[in-house]
Design a protein around this motif. Structure first.
Motif, short mmCIF file in Angstrom:
data_model
loop_
_atom_site.label_atom_id
_atom_site.label_comp_id
_atom_site.label_asym_id
_atom_site.label_seq_id
_atom_site.Cartn_x
_atom_site.Cartn_y
_atom_site.Cartn_z
N ASP A 64 0.81 -1.22 0.00
CA ASP A 64 0.00 0.00 0.00
C ASP A 64 0.85 1.27 0.00
N HIS A 85 -2.13 4.45 -0.83
CA HIS A 85 -3.10 4.56 -1.92
C HIS A 85 -4.02 5.77 -1.73
N ASP A 86 -4.63 5.88 -0.57
CA ASP A 86 -5.59 6.96 -0.32
C ASP A 86 -4.94 8.34 -0.24
N GLU A 87 -3.65 8.39 0.02
CA GLU A 87 -2.94 9.67 0.12
C GLU A 87 -2.55 10.22 -1.25
#
Length: 89
Positions: A64, A85-87
């Protein structure tokens, strides 16, 4: 061999998210070595991005953790972001 440049946004993200985490930092530099020899090595899972990140590419450091970059010239890339991923997406 690919030449790598680091944007100011990448440097900030690296310092905030990676620097000081010795194991992750070592893994990052190992993957960068692979990337410089072959940016499409299977172990990197390099892929083109779409949507708001169209024109950019990404490769994986670990499950990730991603590096977002673009091809500036044939043998030169610029790293623009690093993070989970979300960053970065």
């Amino acid at each position: 061999m690919i030449e790598i440049g680091f944007s100011s946004s990448f440097k900030r993200a690296f310092k905030k998210r990676i620097k000081g985490h010795k194991e992750i930092e070592e893994k990052f530099w190992q993957k960068v070595e692979i990337f410089m020899k072959d940016p499409f090595d299977r172990s990197l899972r390099t892929h083109k991005l779409s949507g708001k990140l169209q024109g950019l590419w990404s490769f994986s450091i670990e499950h990730d953790l991603r590096v977002v970059f673009y091809f500036a010239e044939e043998n030169r890339v610029i790293f623009v972001d690093i993070g989970k991923h979300d960053e970065v997406y």
